[in-house]
Scaffold this motif. Sequence first.
Motif, PDB file in Angstrom:
ATOM      1  N   VAL A   1      71.214  70.167  28.462  1.00  0.00           N
ATOM      2  CA  VAL A   1      70.477  68.931  28.131  1.00  0.00           C
ATOM      3  C   VAL A   1      71.400  67.716  28.249  1.00  0.00           C
ATOM      4  O   VAL A   1      71.031  66.680  28.818  1.00  0.00           O
ATOM      5  N   TYR A   2      72.588  67.856  27.728  1.00  0.00           N
ATOM      6  CA  TYR A   2      73.557  66.751  27.782  1.00  0.00           C
ATOM      7  C   TYR A   2      73.865  66.376  29.229  1.00  0.00           C
ATOM      8  O   TYR A   2      73.818  65.194  29.615  1.00  0.00           O
ATOM      9  N   ASN A   3      74.154  67.389  30.046  1.00  0.00           N
ATOM     10  CA  ASN A   3      74.510  67.116  31.448  1.00  0.00           C
ATOM     11  C   ASN A   3      73.353  66.520  32.228  1.00  0.00           C
ATOM     12  O   ASN A   3      73.523  65.557  32.980  1.00  0.00           O
ATOM     13  N   ILE A   4      72.172  67.098  32.014  1.00  0.00           N
ATOM     14  CA  ILE A   4      71.005  66.619  32.769  1.00  0.00           C
ATOM     15  C   ILE A   4      70.706  65.171  32.394  1.00  0.00           C
ATOM     16  O   ILE A   4      70.509  64.309  33.262  1.00  0.00           O
ATOM     17  N   PHE A   5      70.684  64.916  31.091  1.00  0.00           N
ATOM     18  CA  PHE A   5      70.346  63.559  30.639  1.00  0.00           C
ATOM     19  C   PHE A   5      71.354  62.533  31.136  1.00  0.00           C
ATOM     20  O   PHE A   5      70.990  61.476  31.674  1.00  0.00           O
ATOM     21  N   CYS A   6      72.626  62.829  30.941  1.00  0.00           N
ATOM     22  CA  CYS A   6      73.662  61.852  31.330  1.00  0.00           C
ATOM     23  C   CYS A   6      73.702  61.654  32.848  1.00  0.00           C
ATOM     24  O   CYS A   6      73.860  60.518  33.328  1.00  0.00           O
ATOM     25  N   THR A   7      73.530  62.718  33.598  1.00  0.00           N
ATOM     26  CA  THR A   7      73.566  62.604  35.065  1.00  0.00           C
ATOM     27  C   THR A   7      72.377  61.793  35.556  1.00  0.00           C
ATOM     28  O   THR A   7      72.511  60.906  36.405  1.00  0.00           O
ATOM     29  N   TYR A   8      71.210  62.056  34.992  1.00  0.00           N
ATOM     30  CA  TYR A   8      69.991  61.345  35.422  1.00  0.00           C
ATOM     31  C   TYR A   8      70.029  59.873  35.027  1.00  0.00           C
ATOM     32  O   TYR A   8      69.698  58.990  35.806  1.00  0.00           O
ATOM     33  N   ARG A   9      70.473  59.615  33.772  1.00  0.00           N
ATOM     34  CA  ARG A   9      70.398  58.256  33.232  1.00  0.00           C
ATOM     35  C   ARG A   9      71.501  57.347  33.778  1.00  0.00           C
ATOM     36  O   ARG A   9      71.269  56.200  34.138  1.00  0.00           O
ATOM     37  N   TRP A  10      72.758  57.892  33.776  1.00  0.00           N
ATOM     38  CA  TRP A  10      73.903  57.042  34.105  1.00  0.00           C
ATOM     39  C   TRP A  10      74.710  57.524  35.303  1.00  0.00           C
ATOM     40  O   TRP A  10      75.585  56.842  35.755  1.00  0.00           O
TER      41      TRP A  10
END
Lengths: 323, 434
Positions: free
Chosen positions: B74-83
Amino acid sequence: MIIPFLDGLLTFSRAPITWILLMTNVFFFAQNYQLSKTCQQRFEKWYDDSHFMYVQGQTYAQFQSRKMASMARTNPWHNIKEFETMGRLSLKDNDYLNVAAKANWVGDDVAIEDWRLELTDFLSLRDVYPPFILGLSAQHKDSLAYLSYQFYHESFSHLLGNLLLVLLIGAYLERRTSGYTIFIVYILGGAVSACLLNYTVGLTAAPLIGASGSLCALLGFLMITEWKTKTKLFYIFLPIKHYMGFTRVRTAYWVILLFVIEDIAGWLAQTQFTTSGVSHAIHLYGFFVGVLLGFLYQQSIRWGLWVPRKNYMAYRTAKLQRI
Amino acid sequence: MFEYKRRQQNYGLALINDRISAFLLDLAVLVPVVQLLQAPIRRLITESLLYNQIESVVTLKIINAFVFIAVFSVYNIFCTYRWGQTLGKHFFKIRIISYQGKISFLTAFIRVVFQWFEALCFGFPLLGLWLHPLRRPLHDRAADTVVISEHERALPLQMMPPLMTKSWLIAIVFFIGLVPLSFLWVAQDPIKNKRQASNESCEDFDDASLEESLHFFIVEKITPNCLKSKAQDLLWKQEESTLASIAMAFANMGEPRKSDRYLKQACQEGDEFNDELCLFVNWMWDVKSPFSEELWNYSVSESAPDFTKVILAAHLRRDGNYQRSLNILDSIDKNTILKKIVFKMSFHDLLGLERWQEAQRIMKITRFVNEEEILHYMVMELQSERKPNGLHLVRLIEFFYPDLKKHPNLRLPASISQRHPLIDEIYHRSLRAR
């Protein structure tokens, strides 16, 4: 690896009280090291003796059944099948240890007779074991014990781990507040957190030792007094030039992430029967006391009850302007 | 801190060290959070271990692993997608860009899935960095992304020669790939492994009763520790306390004083059995004392427990009284487990009486009696006080190994001659004398 660096290891003249607290810890450790090691070796023989632990576990199971029956409650120990495990857990129950050698137990009479002699030896050795004398336990909880437990450590690694952080954090705070403040936070933090632990969870037969409660009080105090400032951390990911060094992070972030969350996780993972050997509860209580003391400190400056060091306000103003 | 700004500046390929360090920093930041979420599960695991609920432990460990995977994903997906970068990547000034333009949620998702796939196969998700000219491991190639660096030390954005040859990578992959596989295999059943290590010899006799275990102990089929654990359990539950005390006396024969105390305890209780049993057990402890007619009548009677008969038969056989031993064994009411012991003891008696064919019949009935028992009998005979009877030995060997009778020059089977050289010597000497 990430560890707080703050001001680093200062000389004695720049943080005398912190160094005195540290030396007191080292003194107590060195003074009792030999006796402690001898006693530990003898204790280990009992811990490794599966037959002794088995009999101990059987008698402890009977003790718990009688206790729960008299309180008209269901026995949560009933489901534990391994008597050796129960035997090891019984060493933390002070009520049991007070009666074990003399009470009437039902079962293998030959084994019980031998075990009674061993247990009597075990309990008499406990009376000369330094952690039981200097530490805080259900059997030994006079007012002096609330102070002495903060200055004794079990092993060299325990001592090193705690004192390194006490030195780093205490020295940093001492330069910015005063030696009196550090002394009060250290002593009060350790004593009050132990009182809270005794009042809520209760003390066990296993002695509480170490500067962890005091250290966490210093951490809590640091977090409140340096809430918005960025403090120095040392990191090392690879042993190469650009991948190890220093960085500045807001104090609250690293204190909460590296210490508070870990302690909450450790405390939640403990069962009613076992602990990991680390008292996470006292860490959290110590942190809470440190936070309270931090608030009190700041309010006392605001109300004029306490005058901080001459350059303190200038230092704080400069720090806030730099953010 | 995660503010992303477009900058008009040069950028290049991210260094391998930057990527590894960013990964380690992400781990350092997320591990406390993961531990917090895993705390209740770890508590349940500890309680399950205490309560011996082994199946729950395995299930909980799997759930624990899933929590870890979920948080990181979740952390990787969110951060990669958002920023386009995680906290670690931001610290080391590297970011992910997509060949498709903007990084979509699907791209981030595919990237993370293939990261876990690489971690499972190779033990480390960044292993492919060393092979690809643009430093793109499998997850970057699957998601069509590349990691660039805004740092001064970035590599020029061009095709780089691979840092490693394929054969080296295959060797490393093979070695590292064993790590997660062995972890999965070992973590499967830690309790079973521990139990097997400590209780290996007792597992086969878990279902046997105390009396049956005592019989097995008398014929040296189980260790004193197995007998002790069974007897101990019953003593504490206060069941079969007389027999349990006798069993403990047997099991503690290496400590005579302790053994005597258990024996005394057994004889003082005597509510299930009578004093004759205690007399029998006392005789057994001091076998030089005379065996009275009274004791004999008690031992062969129906009221006496079977183990007295087994002990008596063993004692008679040691004295060379095979027929009497066989008579006593015949009187035992055989249950399934005891049958094996009785067959074994009868086999030895029949060998002593030279009733070879009956002995051979027992060998065919049960595989509990085999060539090993013949050897054991021969060794016992040689070690007994009676002189080794050479002709008896020759007849025994020739009956069970007919080839040796036809071809006397043939050697004895290695299973016999290696175990006890005296057998070989006596056999050949007797052959010459015949």
